[in-house]
Structure formats: structure tokens, C-alpha cells
Design a protein around this motif. Sequence first.
Motif, PDB file in Angstrom:
ATOM      1  N   PRO A 198       0.820  -1.210   0.000  1.00 15.98           N
ATOM      2  CA  PRO A 198       0.000   0.000   0.000  1.00 15.98           C
ATOM      3  C   PRO A 198       0.859   1.267   0.000  1.00 15.98           C
ATOM      4  N   LYS A 199       0.338   2.318  -0.611  1.00 15.78           N
ATOM      5  CA  LYS A 199       1.037   3.598  -0.564  1.00 15.78           C
ATOM      6  C   LYS A 199       1.021   4.160   0.844  1.00 15.78           C
ATOM      7  N   ILE A 200      -0.061   3.885   1.563  1.00 12.90           N
ATOM      8  CA  ILE A 200      -0.175   4.326   2.955  1.00 12.90           C
ATOM      9  C   ILE A 200      -0.591   3.127   3.790  1.00 12.90           C
ATOM     10  N   TRP A 201       0.191   2.818   4.795  1.00 14.27           N
ATOM     11  CA  TRP A 201      -0.212   1.762   5.720  1.00 14.27           C
ATOM     12  C   TRP A 201      -1.319   2.284   6.624  1.00 14.27           C
ATOM     13  N   GLN A 202      -2.446   1.594   6.622  1.00 13.12           N
ATOM     14  CA  GLN A 202      -3.554   1.930   7.515  1.00 13.12           C
ATOM     15  C   GLN A 202      -3.569   0.871   8.609  1.00 13.12           C
ATOM     16  N   ILE A 203      -3.250   1.297   9.814  1.00 14.80           N
ATOM     17  CA  ILE A 203      -2.849   0.351  10.852  1.00 14.80           C
ATOM     18  C   ILE A 203      -3.855   0.337  11.997  1.00 14.80           C
ATOM     19  N   SER A 204      -4.244  -0.858  12.375  1.00 16.98           N
ATOM     20  CA  SER A 204      -5.094  -1.064  13.548  1.00 16.98           C
ATOM     21  C   SER A 204      -4.210  -1.526  14.703  1.00 16.98           C
ATOM     22  N   LEU A 205      -4.322  -0.823  15.834  1.00 19.29           N
ATOM     23  CA  LEU A 205      -3.475  -1.113  16.982  1.00 19.29           C
ATOM     24  C   LEU A 205      -4.315  -1.574  18.166  1.00 19.29           C
ATOM     25  N   PRO A 206      -3.771  -2.429  19.014  1.00 18.27           N
ATOM     26  CA  PRO A 206      -4.508  -2.811  20.233  1.00 18.27           C
ATOM     27  C   PRO A 206      -4.565  -1.638  21.206  1.00 18.27           C
TER      28      PRO A 206
ATOM     29  N   SER B  35       7.805   2.938  16.286  1.00 18.65           N
ATOM     30  CA  SER B  35       8.540   2.180  15.274  1.00 18.65           C
ATOM     31  C   SER B  35       7.784   2.059  13.958  1.00 18.65           C
ATOM     32  N   LEU B  36       6.494   2.388  13.949  1.00 20.02           N
ATOM     33  CA  LEU B  36       5.711   2.275  12.712  1.00 20.02           C
ATOM     34  C   LEU B  36       6.243   3.181  11.613  1.00 20.02           C
ATOM     35  N   ALA B  37       6.910   4.256  11.999  1.00 17.99           N
ATOM     36  CA  ALA B  37       7.440   5.184  10.998  1.00 17.99           C
ATOM     37  C   ALA B  37       8.456   4.515  10.084  1.00 17.99           C
ATOM     38  N   GLN B  38       9.088   3.430  10.551  1.00 12.04           N
ATOM     39  CA  GLN B  38      10.067   2.720   9.732  1.00 12.04           C
ATOM     40  C   GLN B  38       9.438   2.099   8.487  1.00 12.04           C
ATOM     41  N   LEU B  39       8.124   1.883   8.525  1.00  9.00           N
ATOM     42  CA  LEU B  39       7.436   1.276   7.380  1.00  9.00           C
ATOM     43  C   LEU B  39       7.125   2.288   6.288  1.00  9.00           C
ATOM     44  N   GLY B  40       7.255   3.557   6.582  1.00  9.84           N
ATOM     45  CA  GLY B  40       6.912   4.589   5.623  1.00  9.84           C
ATOM     46  C   GLY B  40       5.634   5.319   6.031  1.00  9.84           C
ATOM     47  N   GLU B  41       4.954   5.907   5.062  1.00 12.66           N
ATOM     48  CA  GLU B  41       3.757   6.698   5.355  1.00 12.66           C
ATOM     49  C   GLU B  41       2.670   5.783   5.925  1.00 12.66           C
ATOM     50  N   HIS B  42       2.048   6.243   7.006  1.00  7.20           N
ATOM     51  CA  HIS B  42       1.057   5.400   7.678  1.00  7.20           C
ATOM     52  C   HIS B  42       0.076   6.270   8.455  1.00  7.20           C
TER      53      HIS B  42
ATOM     54  N   ASN C 165     -11.066  -1.050   8.506  1.00  3.72           N
ATOM     55  CA  ASN C 165     -10.510  -1.151   7.156  1.00  3.72           C
ATOM     56  C   ASN C 165      -8.978  -1.054   7.147  1.00  3.72           C
ATOM     57  N   ALA C 166      -8.363  -1.661   8.132  1.00  6.43           N
ATOM     58  CA  ALA C 166      -6.905  -1.637   8.208  1.00  6.43           C
ATOM     59  C   ALA C 166      -6.292  -2.604   7.197  1.00  6.43           C
ATOM     60  N   ASN C 167      -5.108  -2.241   6.697  1.00  6.77           N
ATOM     61  CA  ASN C 167      -4.341  -3.187   5.887  1.00  6.77           C
ATOM     62  C   ASN C 167      -3.165  -3.779   6.669  1.00  6.77           C
ATOM     63  N   LEU C 168      -2.970  -3.291   7.894  1.00 11.28           N
ATOM     64  CA  LEU C 168      -1.988  -3.875   8.812  1.00 11.28           C
ATOM     65  C   LEU C 168      -2.600  -3.878  10.205  1.00 11.28           C
ATOM     66  N   THR C 169      -2.723  -5.054  10.773  1.00 14.48           N
ATOM     67  CA  THR C 169      -3.351  -5.196  12.096  1.00 14.48           C
ATOM     68  C   THR C 169      -2.346  -5.786  13.076  1.00 14.48           C
ATOM     69  N   LEU C 170      -2.143  -5.080  14.176  1.00  9.41           N
ATOM     70  CA  LEU C 170      -1.288  -5.569  15.257  1.00  9.41           C
ATOM     71  C   LEU C 170      -2.169  -6.050  16.404  1.00  9.41           C
ATOM     72  N   THR C 171      -1.877  -7.237  16.923  1.00  9.91           N
ATOM     73  CA  THR C 171      -2.706  -7.841  17.960  1.00  9.91           C
ATOM     74  C   THR C 171      -1.832  -8.416  19.066  1.00  9.91           C
ATOM     75  N   LEU C 172      -2.217  -8.184  20.304  1.00 12.27           N
ATOM     76  CA  LEU C 172      -1.586  -8.855  21.435  1.00 12.27           C
ATOM     77  C   LEU C 172      -2.330 -10.158  21.688  1.00 12.27           C
ATOM     78  N   ASP C 173      -1.570 -11.263  21.695  1.00 11.81           N
ATOM     79  CA  ASP C 173      -2.172 -12.588  21.752  1.00 11.81           C
ATOM     80  C   ASP C 173      -1.390 -13.438  22.751  1.00 11.81           C
ATOM     81  N   SER C 174      -2.030 -13.799  23.849  1.00 10.87           N
ATOM     82  CA  SER C 174      -1.352 -14.545  24.915  1.00 10.87           C
ATOM     83  C   SER C 174      -1.003 -15.972  24.516  1.00 10.87           C
ATOM     84  N   THR C 175      -1.533 -16.450  23.392  1.00 10.50           N
ATOM     85  CA  THR C 175      -1.232 -17.828  22.974  1.00 10.50           C
ATOM     86  C   THR C 175       0.106 -17.939  22.235  1.00 10.50           C
ATOM     87  N   ILE C 176       0.694 -16.800  21.851  1.00 12.16           N
ATOM     88  CA  ILE C 176       2.017 -16.853  21.216  1.00 12.16           C
ATOM     89  C   ILE C 176       3.006 -17.396  22.239  1.00 12.16           C
TER      90      ILE C 176
END
Length: 599
Positions: free
Chosen positions: A20-28, A38-45, A51-62
Motif C-alpha cells: 500500500p502507498k499508505i499503511w492503515q494500521i489497527s493497533l490494540p 517504530s511504525l514510521a520505519q514502514l513509511g507513510e502510515h 478497514n486496516a491493511n496492517l493489524t497488530l494484535t496482542l495474543d497470549s497464545t504466542i
Amino acid sequence: MHLLPKPKSLQLAEGSYALPKIWQISLPNELDQRVSASLAQLGEHEVVAQNANLTLTLDSTIAHADGYRLQIAAAGVQIAAQTAAGLFYGLQTLRQIQQQSAAQLPYLVIDDTPDFAVRGFMLDISRDKVPTMATLYALIDELASWKINQIQLYIEHTFAYQNHPTVWADASPLTAEEVRTLDDFCLERFIELVPNQNCFGHMRRWLTKPEYRDLAECPDGCDTGDPDWGYFDEPFTLAPEHPGSIALVRSMLDELLPNFRTRTLNVGCDETVELGLGASAAAVAERGKGRVYLEFLQKLYHEAHSRGYIMQFWSDIILHYPELVGELPQDAEVLIWGYEADHPFEAQSATIAKAGLPFYVCPGTSSWNTVAGRTTNALENIANAAKHGLHYGAKGFLMTDWGDNGHWQPLVTSYLGLAIGAARAWNALAELDVVALLDTVVFADSNKVLGNLVYQLGDVYRAVPPLLHNTSSLFRILQANPEAIANLKLDREGLHNADEILLQLRNELPNTKPQRADGELCLVELAWAIDLLRHAVQRGLWVLDQQPSEQASNLQTEIDGLIERFQEVWLSRNRPGGLQDSLKHFATLRSSYGEVQYA
């Protein structure tokens, strides 16, 4: 695709996702701000609620606190982790994939966890280079992207102790404010900055000062009786029986430790080579050298423990006395170090593990005492440490980069060892394409030339027998007098072969296109290193030819130019303090051709 470190599990699938030209990010909710930064390292966001194209999730099963799962599919990119650190590491992997994927990200699933809880790097800032803050910032950023989570800066005299100003007066040391700034910088990247102050051996910079000389084991130096160490004309080791020794350490720690958040302290204690030869001779005769060493180590432990710190120390001395290992404090962390391909990490790890002590394995970059590294030795040394550290349950893996004998090697020489160390700290037994990792991740060379060049340059040492411990014959040629060089029994054919390799590599340098920020500087450093090693070849041949005077004049002119370039290379990354000390190591080389200019 070449990722550093290599993930434990990577499954590619058919198809790709348009970058994507712009990362649209969903955060917990309530996400650690360090991840958001640190998201700035990916570029424009932008952060979105839907309608996110990048989703970050905290998951206790990892499975692991630093582990993560990264999935790229038609719906976009998802990263799940147990902790904020895991999300940060997942983002570093995504960043590398993005850098290598042009406009399309491949569909894949990565499940990744580290082999070692602590993945560290130790840089020698005492012999003789103290890096600029800009150099340290860039290095820390890069190491964080390779999932390193501990950094130590090895100090003998290069912290600006306000109560001991004569020790560091000409060293351009780190100040307390700079250390606190570095500590903040590291914290933002999920890195623990650990104080590393030698407190027993390697105290020459202190003990040669009049106000500290009486604390030395051998104030006037001594014959160590060890063929590897020889005669010391200056003091090196604290006298463990002198009450002022522990008082000095106490004063140092009182100033140093408040500048760090961590509750871990490395007190050094390696290579106490004079122990028992001077002030402690009677105590050693009565109780034994190992016992006297252990008693002082226990005093250091008390100083650390009373302040709420876990003590780390180097293992070399105590391993000579396995009968005393069981008396070590059970929470002291043992740092098992060794820098040759065949170092006995297996036996030493077994000894410490059997005693139930936490330990790290600590290989090295093999860059010091070489100018350009020892590639094969470094790779085998690192793999050896990782394999046996993993098998015996090491808590940590600590890469080391030392500066013996003037710290002549430029930083670019250490990149191969740093990268492969980071790779094995995360995935100890992975099959690695070293050249591809160097080309793709480390140097980002669009022509795919520099990785092989650096690899081969680091292997030039193998062309010139004899193969020496912790150094190379070419480096020995540069720092030894002609008589000592003659004793190496150099092979003329080997020298000529090395020169052919070096010339070929020098001619390939213009064909490289490193895209990293310091890429041009890397090429300047490599050109200097190649030219200095070619000088070593010619010096070796000069000795074999009985040192003709007409060649000496040419060699003298050449080395003067190389010394001038050395100073420029030094100052491009490092502070001026220590440079004059490093230049003194050129004295024997320069004086053998004519008038001494660097004595």
C-alpha cells in the motif's frame, strides 16, 4: 527472500499483496508507545479504527515473550505477539520483507521465536576507539532491527568519572549524560544497556597513574611466566588483598551505575595474569590462586548484590578451577568466552550448566588483530557457541567486538560477524546464506557484489600461513619487527596469492552500490583495509628479501599515506581521544623503514 535473523518457520503461499502507498494500521488498546513509534520505519502510515491493511494484535497464545506470528494474505498483513517486544520484532521482519519486495508482498505465514532470551552485543570502547554518539545511535538502530536486545559498552577508563579525572583525561570518554541518553535510546528499541566496567584485570589505564599505582598487584610490572603474555613493563591487575582495591571499585560503581536502568552489571575479571606474582603472592601461596581470585570475585558480588544488581563476569579464570565453580553465587551470570573456531564451548558450557549457574556464550566477530577480519574463523566460532549454548540451556548469547592493539579494524570489518551473530542468537542452528544476507540486508548492495567482497576479504588471512591464534600473519607482519617477522617462516607463494586476491577485491570495489546510510564510508574503509593488507604483503616480501634499502624508502612513503588515511577513517566514526595511542602501534612498522614519526 533473505531475512535477518532467519525465522524459525516461514511458509510461502501462492499470490501477493500489493504494497500500500499508505499503511492503515489497527493497533490494540493501550499499546506500548515504543511500538507505535517504530511504525514510521514502514513509511507513510495512519492509525485507523477499521478497514486496516496492517493489524497488530496482542495474543497470549504466542509461545514466547519475544515471539510473533506474521501473516500476509489477501485481507492484508497481520502481526500477533504476546508482548509489545514481539510486535516490535514482527515489524522489523515486515520491514525487511517490504524492502525486498518492490510493489508486491508475498503471501506467507511466519511463526517465529528466539533460541536465546538475551541476544547481546558488546563493543570495546576502551582500546582505543570511543565512537561518536551518531555512530552509536546508528549501530543500535541496526542491531535492534536484527532483534538484538542487550548492548554492553566495554569500559576500562572511558567513562568520565568525576572522582577520577586523570584516568580519562585524554580519552574523549562517554559522560554520564551521554550514557543516560544512550540508555533512553536503547529502551525505545527494546534493548537493555548493561554497564560493563572491568574491575580486576585490564586496569592498566588506572594503575599507571601515580595515585592508583599502589593498588597494583605488580606496580612495576613483572614477568608473567606465560608465553602468551610475556613480560609486563606496566601494572595491569588490581591487588585483591589491598583494601583500597575494593574501595576503588566501590567508588567507580557509585558513579557509573545510576546512569543505567538495568539491574545487571558486568564486572569483567578476565585475564588477571599477574595474580600471585606480586602483592598477593603470600595469600596465593597460602590459599591458592583460584581461591584468592574467587574471594575478590565474591567481594565484587557483594558490591553488586547490595545495590540490587545481578553480577556478570567473564569465565576464563574460574574455569581453571572447576572445583571452585560450585562456590559461585547461584545468581551470578557466567560469561563463557572464546574466539577461535574450536573453542571448547561444549565442555565449558557443560561445567557451568552442571553447577546450575545461569550463563551466556560469548563468541566474537574475529575482526580485531586482523584489519579485515577472519571470516571462516568467525562463522565457525559463532556457530560453535550457538550450538552448545542452545544445547546446555544458555540464558544469553553475547557477540563481542574487541579493539586489541590499537583497534585498527574499521567498523565495516565487523558487520559480517555482527550480522551472523544476530542471526544465530535468534535461530542458532539455521542454514545461512552469508553472502546473500550481506548483500540483501546488511549492505543493500543493488549490484550484489559487496557481500562476497567482504566475505573474501575476511578470508585473505587463510592465504598466508601460519594461521595464528586470535590474529593473522598479515596483521603480525604489520605490528612486528623484521626479526619477529622472519621467525614466522612466511611462505612467499602465500604472500603473492594474498596480493592477487587483494588486488582483485580492490578492483571490484567500484562495482558495488551499497544503499545503506554509511555505504560510501564503508567503501572508504574497505579500500583502506585492502591497501594496508597489501602493504603487509610487501613488507613480508621485503623481510624475505633481506630488507633492501631501496624498497624501504618506497614502503616508508606508502605507510605514511596509509597512516594519514587511517586518521581520516578513524575520525569519521570515532572521537579523537585514543587516536594517538592507536597511532603508537604503527611505530615499529614505521621505524623499521626510517625515522620514527609515531612513537
